[in-house]
Design a protein around this motif. Structure first.
Motif, PDB file in Angstrom:
ATOM      1  N   MET B  63       0.160   5.703  21.023  1.00  0.00           N
ATOM      2  CA  MET B  63      -0.630   4.530  20.429  1.00  0.00           C
ATOM      3  C   MET B  63      -1.805   4.116  21.485  1.00  0.00           C
ATOM      4  O   MET B  63      -1.676   4.376  22.578  1.00  0.00           O
ATOM      5  CB  MET B  63       0.487   3.152  20.678  1.00  0.00           C
ATOM      6  CG  MET B  63      -0.016   2.076  19.948  1.00  0.00           C
ATOM      7  SD  MET B  63       0.799   0.587  20.189  1.00  0.00           S
ATOM      8  CE  MET B  63       1.990   0.974  18.636  1.00  0.00           C
ATOM      9  N   CYS B  64      -2.699   3.609  21.078  1.00  0.00           N
ATOM     10  CA  CYS B  64      -3.953   3.314  21.622  1.00  0.00           C
ATOM     11  C   CYS B  64      -4.812   2.105  20.985  1.00  0.00           C
ATOM     12  O   CYS B  64      -4.541   1.736  19.784  1.00  0.00           O
ATOM     13  CB  CYS B  64      -4.864   4.540  21.898  1.00  0.00           C
ATOM     14  SG  CYS B  64      -6.104   4.165  23.126  1.00  0.00           S
ATOM     15  N   ASN B  65      -5.495   1.263  21.952  1.00  0.00           N
ATOM     16  CA  ASN B  65      -6.187   0.291  21.499  1.00  0.00           C
ATOM     17  C   ASN B  65      -7.379   0.630  20.954  1.00  0.00           C
ATOM     18  O   ASN B  65      -8.248  -0.150  20.180  1.00  0.00           O
ATOM     19  CB  ASN B  65      -6.241  -0.871  22.459  1.00  0.00           C
ATOM     20  CG  ASN B  65      -7.107  -0.697  23.984  1.00  0.00           C
ATOM     21  OD1 ASN B  65      -6.439   0.612  24.217  1.00  0.00           O
ATOM     22  ND2 ASN B  65      -7.641  -1.289  24.287  1.00  0.00           N
ATOM     23  N   GLN B  66      -7.852   1.944  21.223  1.00  0.00           N
ATOM     24  CA  GLN B  66      -9.215   2.544  20.883  1.00  0.00           C
ATOM     25  C   GLN B  66      -8.968   3.600  19.985  1.00  0.00           C
ATOM     26  O   GLN B  66      -7.751   3.981  19.679  1.00  0.00           O
ATOM     27  CB  GLN B  66      -9.852   3.123  22.181  1.00  0.00           C
ATOM     28  CG  GLN B  66     -10.376   1.784  22.961  1.00  0.00           C
ATOM     29  CD  GLN B  66     -11.043   2.290  24.358  1.00  0.00           C
ATOM     30  OE1 GLN B  66     -11.548   1.561  25.223  1.00  0.00           O
ATOM     31  NE2 GLN B  66     -11.350   3.636  24.405  1.00  0.00           N
ATOM     32  N   VAL B  67      -9.972   3.975  19.455  1.00  0.00           N
ATOM     33  CA  VAL B  67      -9.969   5.029  18.322  1.00  0.00           C
ATOM     34  C   VAL B  67     -11.448   5.846  18.756  1.00  0.00           C
ATOM     35  O   VAL B  67     -12.051   6.042  17.978  1.00  0.00           O
ATOM     36  CB  VAL B  67     -10.102   4.710  16.779  1.00  0.00           C
ATOM     37  CG1 VAL B  67      -9.545   6.111  16.198  1.00  0.00           C
ATOM     38  CG2 VAL B  67      -9.008   3.579  16.784  1.00  0.00           C
ATOM     39  N   ALA B  69     -13.980   8.712  19.218  1.00  0.00           N
ATOM     40  CA  ALA B  69     -14.408   9.822  18.159  1.00  0.00           C
ATOM     41  C   ALA B  69     -14.185  11.194  18.843  1.00  0.00           C
ATOM     42  O   ALA B  69     -13.808  12.155  18.139  1.00  0.00           O
ATOM     43  CB  ALA B  69     -15.950   9.643  17.975  1.00  0.00           C
ATOM     44  N   HIS B  70     -14.063  11.353  20.228  1.00  0.00           N
ATOM     45  CA  HIS B  70     -13.882  12.795  20.837  1.00  0.00           C
ATOM     46  C   HIS B  70     -12.246  12.887  20.913  1.00  0.00           C
ATOM     47  O   HIS B  70     -11.879  14.028  21.548  1.00  0.00           O
ATOM     48  CB  HIS B  70     -14.632  12.875  22.082  1.00  0.00           C
ATOM     49  CG  HIS B  70     -13.937  11.938  23.145  1.00  0.00           C
ATOM     50  ND1 HIS B  70     -14.167  10.624  23.033  1.00  0.00           N
ATOM     51  CD2 HIS B  70     -13.370  12.155  24.095  1.00  0.00           C
ATOM     52  CE1 HIS B  70     -13.341  10.251  24.103  1.00  0.00           C
ATOM     53  NE2 HIS B  70     -12.872  11.221  24.840  1.00  0.00           N
ATOM     54  N   CYS B  71     -11.362  12.065  20.681  1.00  0.00           N
ATOM     55  CA  CYS B  71     -10.055  12.140  21.145  1.00  0.00           C
ATOM     56  C   CYS B  71      -9.226  13.215  20.604  1.00  0.00           C
ATOM     57  O   CYS B  71      -9.050  13.646  19.353  1.00  0.00           O
ATOM     58  CB  CYS B  71      -9.251  10.643  20.652  1.00  0.00           C
ATOM     59  SG  CYS B  71      -7.817  10.546  21.204  1.00  0.00           S
ATOM     60  N   THR B 106      -0.119   9.515  30.906  1.00  0.00           N
ATOM     61  CA  THR B 106      -1.129   9.435  29.931  1.00  0.00           C
ATOM     62  C   THR B 106      -0.871   9.025  28.730  1.00  0.00           C
ATOM     63  O   THR B 106       0.406   8.685  28.411  1.00  0.00           O
ATOM     64  CB  THR B 106      -1.961  10.853  29.986  1.00  0.00           C
ATOM     65  OG1 THR B 106      -3.110  10.821  29.258  1.00  0.00           O
ATOM     66  CG2 THR B 106      -1.131  11.950  29.453  1.00  0.00           C
ATOM     67  N   GLY B 107      -1.761   8.932  27.395  1.00  0.00           N
ATOM     68  CA  GLY B 107      -1.023   8.636  26.255  1.00  0.00           C
ATOM     69  C   GLY B 107      -2.068   9.326  25.442  1.00  0.00           C
ATOM     70  O   GLY B 107      -3.017  10.340  25.503  1.00  0.00           O
ATOM     71  N   GLY B 108      -2.743   8.504  24.346  1.00  0.00           N
ATOM     72  CA  GLY B 108      -2.721   7.117  24.089  1.00  0.00           C
ATOM     73  C   GLY B 108      -3.002   6.149  25.310  1.00  0.00           C
ATOM     74  O   GLY B 108      -3.467   6.764  26.359  1.00  0.00           O
TER      75      GLY B 108
HETATM   76  S1  SF4 Z   1      -9.702   9.067  24.199  1.00  0.00           S
HETATM   77 FE1  SF4 Z   1      -8.228   8.109  25.500  1.00  0.00          FE
HETATM   78  S2  SF4 Z   1      -8.767   5.893  24.884  1.00  0.00           S
HETATM   79 FE2  SF4 Z   1      -9.986   6.945  23.399  1.00  0.00          FE
HETATM   80  S3  SF4 Z   1      -8.546   6.880  21.727  1.00  0.00           S
HETATM   81 FE3  SF4 Z   1      -8.055   8.848  22.627  1.00  0.00          FE
HETATM   82  S4  SF4 Z   1      -6.315   8.127  23.959  1.00  0.00           S
HETATM   83 FE4  SF4 Z   1      -7.244   6.447  23.464  1.00  0.00          FE
END
Ligand code: SF4
Ligand code: SF4
Lengths: 111, 351
Positions: B63-67, B69-71, B106-108
């Motif tokens: 889970m992440c508050n961002q999305v 483009a390169h994740c 780390t995560g997310g």
């Molecule tokens: S790169 Fe990091 S901050 Fe960005 S969506 Fe993926 S986990 Fe979240």
């Protein structure tokens, strides 16, 4: 001849110029690499100069290489475009300044 | 690029099998570019094997508050996978039983895990030398409950590592989403305010740079100087080190490479930049990565491709640490990302 004159893959073969003349090739690449090292000018500044010159000599390989080099160095597109305008201004200016020659000849030959 | 995860779009590449097909076939089919394992062959005893277990990297959830483009995680608000309390406890057990020096969370966004603070406090008491939290920065402003995180990090002596793809708004927002840059700047100011990144404290704040496009990162030292100068002049922000990380051709970055028709050239440039001296320093040689559900991997990238450790024990419930080091590392062509140029790891370049 079916092979186009410029092919992007040829850039990767640049080092092959040493195959037919290893000694001169090695000298050239050693010189080339030294030129781009940090010096009185930063490597970043040199990259922008290279990009401008690449546009002046209109070398598609160099334009490709130094656009990518700039991206890697974090050079932004407005900086790159300003460098290209420097090339264009000098190139355009070099044409225009010959206008003086044209004016001289015209005036001298005219009654 | 879409602002949703591959998973929520039911995109073909949300399947690890589909990603591995890209990495195994196409330009890597027989007669094409050499496979990573073949390339390594000439330089190192193969297959690659870990030499120790120093770093435990836990992926607390996707889970992440961002999305972004390169994740490479395909993280986003829609991803609900979270590490259970039982698995968290098993991870603490593993730390107790081993001489792990670094715990890397780390995560997310690891801070979104409901037991995040509790877990960090427990881990901090186990004598970990370097307790890393990979914070995306904007989470510190995402909700009232996260506002005091800088203070919490400080009390636990957490080492904060944060992504900031560039020191300017445009490039950052294109990669990480609109408004992310200014929020990240605000978060960095808050971290600085409690002492993070300041020369007079030991509170470490490092930034991670990854290229915003289909190219390799430039020289780490030069980029660090640029970042320091720009962030100081424009925003009076201080940080310790900049780590440059090569984008891995997996998940959403792979989607970008394919959609922008950069995949083949990007892979060629990774293969061409192969640097054998990075080989004995790649992360998998001293790291263990644990997925939210307890499965173990050689690194976070293998986790995203679901290439589980090549061992009879693949789950943290069964782990016997000294036996686990006796394994071969699973590699595929994404591994070229770790050995290109100056090399790349979660702590930046390696040579
Ligand atoms: S790169 Fe990091 S901050 Fe960005 S969506 Fe993926 S986990 Fe979240
Ligand atoms: S991607 Fe993972 S397994 Fe491959 S070289 Fe890098 S750290 Fe090792």
């Amino acid at each position: 001849m079916s092979r186009p004159y410029y092919q992007s893959q040829d850039l990767k073969k640049f080092k092959n110029i040493s195959d037919w003349s290893p000694e001169l090739g090695a000298k050239f690449f050693e010189y080339y690499n030294s030129v781009f090292e940090e010096g009185a000018l930063s490597a970043r500044e040199k990259s922008l100069i290279a990009l401008a010159v690449a546009h002046t000599v209109q070398c598609p390989y160099c334009i490709d290489a130094y656009t990518q080099d700039g991206l890697q160095r974090g050079i932004e597109r407005n900086e790159m475009m300003e460098a290209v305008h420097v090339a264009a201004a000098i190139r355009g200016g070099a044409s225009l300044v010959h206008g003086v020659q044209m004016m001289e000849v015209y005036d001298k030959r005219s009654m | 690029m879409s602002s949703k995860s591959l998973r929520s779009r039911s995109h073909r590449l949300s399947s690890t099998q589909a990603q591995l097909e890209w990495l195994e076939k196409g330009i890597f089919k027989p007669g094409g570019l050499p496979h990573f394992a073949t390339k390594v062959n000439g330089f190192q005893d193969t297959p690659l094997r870990p030499h120790s277990l120093d770093i435990l990297q836990l992926n607390l959830g996707y889970m992440c508050n961002q999305v972004c483009a390169h994740c490479h995680v395909d993280a986003g608000p829609d991803r609900k996978e979270m590490m259970s309390e039982t698995t968290l406890e098993k991870c603490l057990d593993l730390i107790r039983k081993t001489s792990i020096k670094t715990l890397d969370l780390t995560g997310g966004a690891p801070e979104m895990h409901p037991h995040f603070r509790e877990f960090v406090s427990q881990a901090a008491q186990l004598g970990i030398q370097d307790l890393i939290v990979r914070s995306n920065l904007t989470i510190l402003l995402a909700n009232k409950k996260y506002v005091d995180l800088p203070e919490f990090f400080k009390t636990q002596n957490v080492h904060v590592i944060s992504s900031l793809p560039f020191y300017k708004k445009d490039k950052t927002d294109r990669q990480r989403g609109s408004g992310v840059f200014l929020k990240s700047i605000e978060a960095l100011k808050r971290l600085n305010a409690v002492g993070y990144g300041k020369s007079e404290t030991n509170l470490k704040l490092d930034l991670v740079y990854n290229p915003s496009g289909a190219f390799l990162p430039g020289n780490q030292k030069s980029l660090e100087l640029e970042f320091k100068k720009a962030l100081k002049t424009d925003f009076d922000i201080d940080f310790n080190q900049l780590f440059t990380i090569t984008n891995m051709p997996i998940s959403r970055y792979l989607e970008f490479l394919i959609a922008s028709e950069n995949y083949e050239e990007y892979m060629e440039s990774l293969v061409e930049a192969f640097n054998p001296s990075a080989l004995d320093k790649v992360m998998c040689t001293n790291t263990l990565s644990v997925r939210w559900d307890g499965y173990m991997y050689d690194c976070d990238f293998n986790q995203m491709l679901d290439l589980k450790v090549d061992h009879t024990m693949q789950h943290i419930d069964d782990v016997i640490p000294e036996e686990l080091v006796q394994r071969n590392i699973c590699v595929s062509q994404h591994c070229y990302g770790c050995t290109a140029g100056s090399g790349s790891s979660c702590q930046g370049s390696v040579v």
